[in-house]
Design an enzyme around this catalytic site. Structure first.
Site, PDB file in Angstrom:
ATOM      1  CB  SER A   1      -1.303   0.205   0.732  1.00 17.91           C
ATOM      2  OG  SER A   1      -1.832   1.056   1.466  1.00 17.91           O
TER       3      SER A   1
ATOM      4  CG  ASP B   1      -6.782  -2.156  -3.389  1.00 23.69           C
ATOM      5  OD1 ASP B   1      -7.384  -1.443  -2.495  1.00 23.69           O
ATOM      6  OD2 ASP B   1      -5.764  -2.169  -3.121  1.00 23.69           O
TER       7      ASP B   1
ATOM      8  CG  HIS C   1      -5.963  -1.973   0.443  1.00 26.17           C
ATOM      9  ND1 HIS C   1      -5.321  -1.496  -0.819  1.00 26.17           N
ATOM     10  CD2 HIS C   1      -5.210  -2.018   1.095  1.00 26.17           C
ATOM     11  CE1 HIS C   1      -4.241  -1.002  -0.034  1.00 26.17           C
ATOM     12  NE2 HIS C   1      -4.177  -1.005   1.509  1.00 26.17           N
TER      13      HIS C   1
END
Length: 694
Positions: A546, A632, A666
C-alpha cells in the site's frame, strides 16, 4: 505473445497539464477496467508471472505446507464476556473462514471456559462465514454487532472485495433473518439502548463514509432516517456505541481535524450534540465515563493530552494528563472504576492504568519483560469489568491474550497462539538497531533472526517498511515468517519517518514537503544492515504494501543497487496521478497527508519528484514483484499495472512481474488458506532471490 516473454502494454499517449507542466501518460488507458484490452493485459501478465515462477511450484507447496503444518487449524479464541454470554470465534480444519459463536455464562463462572479448539458445550452459532461465503471467491465482514440486550445481530458482508457491504439483521432468539436489508453500507454500526434502532453508515461516490442513518428494526430500509451528513469531502464519518452503552458517538475526522457528536442511546431520535466544534488542526476523541466525557486531544499538545468535560453539557476541557513530549497518548478507554490510557514512548507501546477519577498521580504502567514487544487492549466490552483483556506479541513471542487483574495487579495468560512442530522462541533473537539518516536522524530498526546468525554479511535479509499515516509497525509475530528465519534469513523492520513509532513529530517529519525523509530513511536502514554485517546489498530484499508499496518504488528509484529484489503489495506507485483526480476514492481526504497538487505548484512538483511511476528511469533495477487486486478501492489496480508497464519499456534490462487477484480487494485473498498460498508465493519468490529455491 507467449508466456515466455513479458507482455508489452500498448501505448496510447494521454496528456495532462497542471501548473504549466505537461505530462504524457502512455498507459493511462489501463484505468478503464471495462476495456477488454485492460482485462486481457492483466490476464497476460498473470500468465507470464505464472510461467516465470513455474520453477518455484515445489517451493511454494513446501512453504504453504510449512505454514499449514505450524497452524492449529481447528482452534477457538479466548471467550469474552458480555452480559450473560461468552462470545468467541472458532475455526475448523479445512474451512476458510471463522465461525462466530456464543455460549451462556453458567452460575458461578468467572474465568472464560476452556476448550480444545472445538465447540463449547451449549454453543450457539451466530454467524458462519463459510456458509455465507459459499459460491463466492471473496468474503469479508464489515460489521458484527450484537444489540445490548443480546437479541439482535447486525452484520454486513462484502462478496467482491470492493468494501461495499450489505447490512442484515438476525434475530438471535429464533435464528431468523429479518427482511431488513441495506445495500452499499460501510464499516461500523451502533445500537440504541433498547435494541430497537440501528445506526449505520453509507459512502459517497468517492468511497467516503459520509452519512449516518437510523434504521428501525423490522421496518423497510426505505423508511430509514438520515441522522447526519458530512458535506466536507476531507472528512470521514464513523459511528459506535460507548462501552457504557449510554451514548451513540458520531466521529467526524479528516487527517488532521476532528469533531464528535453524541446521541443519548436511550433517545435514538434525538439530534446529535456537538461535543466541541471542529478547529482546523485539532484532533480529539471522546470516551464516556460517568458524568463526564474524557477527551484525548492535541490542542497545544503535539503528542496529545487528556482532559474532560461535562457529559450533560459539554463545554470547556479541564486537564487530567498534561502533554509530555515524546510520550504519545494514543487512546483512552473508560470503565466504571478505572481508566486505561494506551501510549507509546521510546518506540514501544504501553498500557497505563489510572484510578476511577483518572488522577495521574495514582496511575501506573503495566510492565513486560521483553525488550521489543507490542501490547494493547483487546476486547473489553464490559463497562463494570474488574480485569483488562490485553493482547501481546513480539517478534519471537506468538500472539498472546492476557487478563490483567486490576486488584492483584497480576497478568494471567489466557492463551498463546499455538505454533505446531516444536516451535521454541529460544532459538531466535530480536534486536533493536539504529540507522543514521542523511540528516543525522537516528532511525530505529527491529531485527529478528535465528540465534547464531553470522554477522559477516553472509546472511540474506528482508527489510520491511511502511512509513505513512502515523501508522506504526510495532513488533508482530508471524508463523509464515518462520519459513524465512529457519532458512537463515534475517527479517528487519525499518521504522521510518512518516510512521508513528516515535510520536507525532516522527509522523510530521515524513509527510507533506518532508515526505522524502521516509524514503531516504529506508535506504539508510538498508545500508545500516549491510554496514553492521547483517547482510549485503546483493542478499537484501525490500518489502512493503500500500503506502509501503510507494516506499518500495521510491526507494528503488533512489538506490536500485541497495537491493537484490523488491516485493510491492498493492503499491501506491502513481500517487501524483491519483491525487490530481478528486473523483477517485480517497483523493480529497489524502490531500491532508500528501498535499494538494491541484492547487499548489509546490506540492505538485514535490510529489512528481518522488512518484515512483513518474521517475522510472533506465536504471539497473533489481527484480520486482508487484501484487494487486482488481477490486481494490484504496490503491486502484492500474497503479502497479502502469508501473510495471513503464518499467519494462524504460528499463528493459530488469525482471518485473505483476500478479493481479481478479476477485479480491485491498487485503488480497480473503480465505485463510488462500492468503497462506499468496504468502507462500511471495516467500518462494524471495527465497529464489537468495538462491535458496532448492
Amino acid at each position: 505473445m507467449t508466456t515466455n516473454s513479458p507482455p508489452a502494454a500498448k501505448r496510447i499517449p494521454a496528456e495532462r497539464t497542471h501548473h504549466g507542466d505537461t505530462v504524457v501518460d502512455e498507459y493511462a488507458w489501463l484505468k478503464d477496467r471495462e476495456d477488454p484490452d485492460t482485462i486481457a493485459y492483466l490476464t497476460a501478465e498473470n500468465a507470464y508471472t505464472e510461467a516465470a515462477t513455474a520453477h518455484l511450484a515445489g517451493l511454494r507447496e513446501r512453504a504453504f505446507g510449512e505454514i499449514k503444518s505450524r497452524t492449529l487449524e481447528t482452534d477457538l479464541s479466548v471467550p469474552t464476556r458480555k452480559g450473560g454470554y461468552w462470545y468467541y470465534t472458532r475455526t475448523e480444519q479445512g474451512r476458510q473462514y471463522g465461525i462466530q459463536c456464543r455460549r451462556a455464562v453458567r452460575p458461578g463462572e468467572v474465568d472464560p471456559p476452556a476448550s480444545d479448539g472445538g465447540p463449547l458445550d451449549g454453543e450457539e452459532v451466530l454467524l458462519d462465514g463459510n456458509a455465507l461465503a459459499e459460491g463466492h471467491d471473496f468474503f469479508a465482514l464489515g460489521t458484527f454487532d450484537v444489540s445490548p440486550d443480546g437479541r439482535w445481530l447486525a452484520y454486513s458482508t462484502d462478496l467482491r472485495g470492493d468494501e461495499r457491504f450489505t447490512l442484515r439483521i438476525k434475530d438471535l432468539r429464533t435464528g431468523e433473518l429479518l427482511p431488513d436489508e441495506v445495500t452499499d453500507t460501510s464499516y461500523g454500526s451502533a445500537w440504541s439502548a433498547d435494541g430497537g434502532a440501528l445506526f449505520y453508515l453509507t459512502v459517497d461516490e468517492a468511497w467516503r463514509p459520509h452519512r449516518v442513518w437510523r434504521h428501525a428494526v423490522g421496518k423497510p430500509a426505505a423508511d430509514d432516517v438520515t441522522v447526519y451528513e458530512e458535506p466536507d469531502e476531507r472528512f470521514w464519518v464513523g459511528v459506535e456505541l460507548t462501552r457504557s452503552e449510554r451514548y451513540v458517538v458520531i466521529d467526524i475526522h479528516s487527517k488532521v481535524t476532528s469533531e464528535v457528536r453524541v446521541i443519548p442511546a436511550d433517545e435514538p431520535a434525538a439530534e446529535p450534540v456537538v461535543v466541541a466544534p471542529r478547529r482546523q488542526g485539532v484532533e480529539y476523541s471522546v470516551e464516556h465515563h460517568g458524568d463526564r466525557f474524557l477527551i484525548l486531544h492535541n490542542a497545544d499538545a503535539e503528542d496529545f493530552a487528556l482532559a474532560y468535560t461535562s457529559a450533560s453539557a459539554p463545554g470547556d476541557w479541564l486537564p487530567l494528563i498534561a502533554h509530555s513530549p515524546g510520550t504519545r497518548l494514543e487512546s483512552v478507554d473508560a470503565f466504571a472504576d478505572h481508566v486505561v490510557v494506551s501510549l507509546r514512548s521510546d518506540g514501544l507501546t504501553g498500557v497505563r492504568v489510572l484510578p476511577g477519577d483518572a488522577d495521574p498521580a495514582g496511575g501506573y504502567d503495566i510492565e513486560f519483560p521483553e525488550p521489543l514487544y507490542s501490547v494493547g487492549l483487546d476486547s473489553n466490552p464490559e463497562y463494570a469489568g474488574r480485569s483488562l483483556r490485553l493482547r501481546y506479541a513480539s517478534l519471537v513471542t506468538p500472539d498472546s491474550v492476557y487478563d490483567y487483574d486490576l486488584v492483584t495487579r497480576q497478568l494471567v495468560l489466557r492463551k498463546r497462539k499455538p505454533v505446531l512442530g516444536g516451535y521454541d522462541p529460544e532459538r531466535y533473537e530480536q534486536h533493536r538497531e539504529w540507522a543514521v539518516a542523511d540528516d543525522g536522524t537516528r532511525v530505529p530498526i527491529s531485527v529478528v533472526a535465528r540465534k547464531g546468525t553470522p554477522r559477516d554479511g553472509s546472511a540474506p535479509a528482508v527489510l520491511y517498511g511502511y512509513g505513512s499515516y502515523e501508522a506504526s509497525l510495532d513488533p508482530w509475530f508471524s508463523i509464515a515468517r518462520l519459513s524465512l528465519l529457519d532458512r537463515g534469513v534475517v527479517f528487519a523492520v525499518a521504522h521510518v519517518r512518516g510512521g508513528g513509532e516515535l510520536g507525532r513529530r516522527w509522523y510530521e517529519q515524513g509527510k507533506f514537503l518532508a515526505k522524502r525523509n521516509t524514503f531516504t530513511d529506508y535506504v539508510a536502514c538498508a545500508r545500516h544492515l549491510v554496514k553492521t554485517g547483517w547482510t549485503t546489498a546483493d542478499r537484501l530484499v525490500a518489502r512493503g504494501g500500500s503506502a509501503g508499496g510507494l516506499l518500495m518504488g521510491a526507494a528503488v528509484n533512489l538506490a536500485p543497487e541497495a537491493f537484490a529484489g523488491v516485493v510491492a503489495e498493492v503499491p501506491f506507485v502513481d500517487p501524483l496521478t491519483s491525487i490530481l483526480d478528486p473523483s477517485l476514492p480517497l483523493t480529497v481526504i489524502e490531500w491532508e497527508e500528501w498535499g494538494n497538487p491541484l492547487e499548489s505548484a509546490e506540492f505538485y512538483h514535490y510529489l512528481k519528484g518522488y512518484s515512483p511511476y513518474e521517475n522510472v528511469a533506465d536504471l539497473p533495477y533489481p527484480p520486482i514483484l508487484a501484487l494487486t487486486s482488481l477490486n481494490d478501492t484504496r490503491v486502484l489496480y492500474h497503479e502497479p499495472a502502469k508501473w510495471v508497464a513503464r518499467l519494462r519499456a524504460v528499463a528493459p534490462r530488469g525482471s518485473y512481474l505483476l500478479k493481479t487477484e481478479m476477485g479480491a480487494g485491498h487485503g488480497g485473498p480473503s480465505g485463510r488458506y488462500d492468503s497462506w498460498r499468496e504468502e507462500a508465493f511471495i516467500i518462494a519468490w524471495i527465497l529464489d532471490r537468495f538462491g535458496l529455491s532448492s
